[in-house]
Design a protein around this motif. Structure first.
Motif, short mmCIF file in Angstrom:
data_model
loop_
_atom_site.label_atom_id
_atom_site.label_comp_id
_atom_site.label_asym_id
_atom_site.label_seq_id
_atom_site.Cartn_x
_atom_site.Cartn_y
_atom_site.Cartn_z
N LEU A 155 7.43 -0.62 -4.70
CA LEU A 155 7.67 0.18 -5.90
C LEU A 155 9.12 0.11 -6.34
CD1 LEU A 155 5.58 3.42 -5.18
CD2 LEU A 155 4.97 1.47 -6.64
N GLY A 156 9.99 -0.35 -5.46
CA GLY A 156 11.41 -0.45 -5.79
C GLY A 156 12.23 0.58 -5.03
N GLY A 157 13.36 0.14 -4.49
CA GLY A 157 14.20 1.04 -3.69
C GLY A 157 13.41 1.65 -2.56
N GLU A 158 13.63 2.92 -2.31
CA GLU A 158 12.92 3.63 -1.24
C GLU A 158 11.97 4.69 -1.78
OE1 GLU A 158 12.95 2.62 1.73
OE2 GLU A 158 14.58 1.16 1.48
N LYS A 171 2.88 13.44 -10.97
CA LYS A 171 1.92 13.94 -11.95
C LYS A 171 2.16 13.29 -13.31
CE LYS A 171 1.51 18.46 -9.69
NZ LYS A 171 1.63 19.94 -9.85
N GLY A 172 1.05 13.05 -14.04
CA GLY A 172 1.12 12.59 -15.41
C GLY A 172 1.96 11.34 -15.59
N PRO A 173 2.91 11.37 -16.53
CA PRO A 173 3.70 10.18 -16.82
C PRO A 173 4.54 9.70 -15.64
CG PRO A 173 4.56 12.10 -18.00
CD PRO A 173 3.25 12.50 -17.43
N ASP A 174 4.85 10.58 -14.69
CA ASP A 174 5.60 10.15 -13.51
C ASP A 174 4.86 9.07 -12.73
OD1 ASP A 174 7.78 11.72 -13.97
OD2 ASP A 174 7.39 13.17 -12.38
N VAL A 175 3.53 9.08 -12.80
CA VAL A 175 2.74 8.08 -12.08
C VAL A 175 3.01 6.69 -12.66
CG1 VAL A 175 0.41 7.40 -11.39
CG2 VAL A 175 1.00 9.82 -11.59
N ALA A 176 3.16 6.61 -13.98
CA ALA A 176 3.50 5.34 -14.62
C ALA A 176 4.98 5.02 -14.46
CB ALA A 176 3.12 5.38 -16.10
N ALA A 177 5.83 6.03 -14.49
CA ALA A 177 7.26 5.80 -14.32
C ALA A 177 7.55 5.20 -12.95
CB ALA A 177 8.03 7.11 -14.50
N ALA A 178 6.75 5.56 -11.96
CA ALA A 178 6.92 5.02 -10.60
C ALA A 178 6.26 3.66 -10.45
CB ALA A 178 6.34 6.00 -9.59
N ARG A 179 5.54 3.21 -11.47
CA ARG A 179 4.81 1.94 -11.49
C ARG A 179 3.56 1.96 -10.61
NH1 ARG A 179 7.12 -2.47 -9.74
NH2 ARG A 179 8.80 -1.52 -8.55
N VAL A 180 3.11 3.15 -10.23
CA VAL A 180 1.79 3.26 -9.61
C VAL A 180 0.73 2.96 -10.66
CG1 VAL A 180 0.16 4.84 -8.50
CG2 VAL A 180 2.58 4.87 -7.85
N ALA A 181 0.95 3.43 -11.88
CA ALA A 181 0.12 3.08 -13.04
C ALA A 181 0.89 2.12 -13.92
CB ALA A 181 -0.27 4.34 -13.81
N THR A 182 0.16 1.32 -14.68
CA THR A 182 0.81 0.39 -15.60
C THR A 182 0.90 0.94 -17.02
OG1 THR A 182 -1.33 -0.69 -16.06
CG2 THR A 182 0.04 -1.62 -14.29
N HIS A 183 0.05 1.96 -17.32
CA HIS A 183 0.03 2.54 -18.67
C HIS A 183 -0.16 4.05 -18.56
CE1 HIS A 183 -1.16 -1.66 -19.29
NE2 HIS A 183 -0.73 -1.54 -20.54
N LYS A 281 7.09 -2.94 8.23
CA LYS A 281 6.34 -4.16 8.55
C LYS A 281 5.58 -4.67 7.32
CE LYS A 281 5.66 -2.93 13.44
NZ LYS A 281 6.43 -4.04 14.03
N GLY A 282 5.04 -3.74 6.53
CA GLY A 282 4.33 -4.13 5.33
C GLY A 282 5.24 -4.79 4.32
N ARG A 283 6.47 -4.32 4.22
CA ARG A 283 7.44 -4.93 3.30
C ARG A 283 7.71 -6.38 3.68
NH1 ARG A 283 12.74 -1.53 2.63
NH2 ARG A 283 11.51 -0.47 1.01
N ALA A 284 7.68 -6.67 4.97
CA ALA A 284 7.95 -8.03 5.45
C ALA A 284 6.70 -8.89 5.54
CB ALA A 284 8.62 -7.95 6.83
N ALA A 285 5.51 -8.30 5.35
CA ALA A 285 4.26 -9.06 5.48
C ALA A 285 4.20 -10.18 4.44
CB ALA A 285 3.06 -8.13 5.34
N GLU A 286 3.67 -11.33 4.86
CA GLU A 286 3.58 -12.47 3.95
C GLU A 286 2.39 -12.37 3.01
OE1 GLU A 286 3.74 -16.17 6.01
OE2 GLU A 286 5.71 -15.79 6.88
N THR A 287 1.31 -11.74 3.45
CA THR A 287 0.11 -11.63 2.62
C THR A 287 -0.46 -10.23 2.69
OG1 THR A 287 -1.51 -12.22 4.32
CG2 THR A 287 -0.44 -14.05 3.14
N PHE A 288 -1.24 -9.88 1.70
CA PHE A 288 -1.92 -8.59 1.69
C PHE A 288 -2.87 -8.47 2.87
CE2 PHE A 288 -5.27 -5.64 0.29
CZ PHE A 288 -4.50 -4.55 -0.09
N GLU A 289 -3.56 -9.54 3.19
CA GLU A 289 -4.50 -9.50 4.30
C GLU A 289 -3.78 -9.26 5.63
OE1 GLU A 289 -7.04 -12.92 4.21
OE2 GLU A 289 -8.21 -12.15 2.53
N ASP A 290 -2.58 -9.82 5.79
CA ASP A 290 -1.80 -9.53 7.00
C ASP A 290 -1.50 -8.04 7.10
OD1 ASP A 290 -1.75 -12.18 7.78
OD2 ASP A 290 0.26 -12.58 6.98
N ASN A 291 -1.14 -7.44 5.96
CA ASN A 291 -0.87 -6.01 5.95
C ASN A 291 -2.11 -5.21 6.32
OD1 ASN A 291 0.83 -3.54 4.88
ND2 ASN A 291 -1.17 -3.40 3.89
#
Length: 354
Positions: A155-158, A171-183, A281-291
């Motif tokens: 998501l960026g940073g920590e 909540k609400g627009p914060d979900v998109a601001a955090a990039r959990v939602a795209t719109h 560990k997930g940040r360093a994972a090479e693939t989603f399946e590895d995670n």
């Protein structure tokens, strides 16, 4: 097929609608199995141009998570039912993440735990003023799974570390601001959006056309309310040790940091350390399946952990909200305590074959 989810083809659309309103559409194994089968089938079906995921019209929530009570009851026994749920759900998560066509998820309401895994790995995710996002698992001794180890660190940073360890809600627009939602759009526009999607021909350039349609309805996303604390989040939650994160919050002079420190102290100490290890560990994972293999190792063991059973007792069964964690302090959770959750499972490892 599960009675708790409606799966059908509508022209070039693969429609998945959650229909379990009595549980805020929380996922169970039959629901995950039905969705997994459909997603794998639609991936190879040229007549399907995109998947559309939503919940039953006129009901609350999008998806409040998974069947936590079942997990705890199974974990108190041989855990076979819980482990089968994780195996099915995580394969579903991986199938969605690998899906070669657009996926539209309308997360109009409570979106937690399993509901996040059902939506966040797709290409287009729409939040409304009714959306409430959270990964609250550290508060019941579980962990932020369903791909949390993959998407939260990205998501960026920590920001993701803060969300995972504290269970903070967006909540609400914060979900998109955090990039959990795209719109982001007001919920009152969803019926009109649905009509345009149903009438559209996605046979040529589905992703582009879906993006154009969403742009007609989406509202500009304001800066997230969490941005006022972003520098503190990125500084305090950047450490590799949970004790250092807590010490940094304690050393900060702001009321916000003191509140977050108190929140962190209320969570399962063991789970906080496991979740932090998962995200690093997930940040360093090479693939989603590895995670997802890593998360399955954690889930395999976590459902039988004392803290998970105690967390469910305190929050869901007795509802006294006074869990007694063992160990009770971060300092008393050893590296060996954490490492055992990540150990390979041998023949029981998660696989993704059809």
């Amino acid at each position: 097929m599960s009675a708790d989810v409606s799966i059908r083809q509508q022209g070039g659309l693969g429609r998945i609608t959650l229909t379990r309103p009595s549980a805020l559409h929380a996922l169970n194994t039959p629901m995950c199995a039905a969705i997994l089968e459909a997603v794998m089938r639609w991936a190879a079906d040229p007549s399907i141009q995109l998947i559309w995921i939503d919940h039953q019209e006129g009901t609350r929530g999008f998806c409040a998570g998974g069947d936590i009570r079942m997990l705890a009851e199974s974990g108190a026994g041989d855990a076979s039912e819980a482990r089968n749920f994780f195996r099915t759900e995580y394969r579903m998560n991986a199938a969605l993440e690998a899906f070669p066509k657009p996926i539209l998820a309308l997360i109009d309401g409570v979106t937690m735990g399993g509901g996040v895994g059902l939506s966040v790995h797709g290409s287009h995710r729409v939040a409304t003023e009714r959306t409430v996002f959270a990964m609250p698992e550290t508060g019941i001794g579980l962990f932020p799974d369903v791909g949390g180890g993959w998407f939260l660190p990205r998501l960026g940073g920590e920001l993701g570390t803060w969300l995972a360890l504290t269970g903070a809600r967006l909540k609400g627009p914060d979900v998109a601001a955090a990039r959990v939602a795209t719109h982001y759009m007001p919920s009152e526009l969803i019926p009109a959006l649905a009509k345009q999607i149903e009438a559209a021909d996605f046979s040529a350039g589905a992703a582009e056309l879906l993006g154009e349609i969403l742009a007609r309805f989406a509202h500009a996303v304001p800066s997230g309310s969490f941005e006022a604390h972003r520098a503190t989040i990125d500084r305090c939650f950047a450490f590799a040790r949970a004790e250092d994160i807590l010490a940094a919050l304690d050393a900060d002079a702001s009321d916000w940091a003191r509140t977050e420190a108190a929140t962190l102290r209320a969570k399962s100490p063991e789970t906080v350390k496991v979740a932090l290890g998962q995200l690093r560990k997930g940040r360093a994972a090479e693939t989603f399946e590895d995670n997802m293999r890593m998360e399955f190792r954690i889930g395999w063991r976590k459902v039988q952990s004392a803290d998970f059973l105690e967390g469910v007792r305190a929050v869901i069964i007795d509802k006294d909200n006074a869990p007694v964690w063992k160990p009770a302090r971060l300092e008393d959770v050893t590296e060996a305590d954490v490492a055992r959750y990540f150990a390979p499972l041998g023949a029981d490892e998660l696989t993704f074959a059809a």
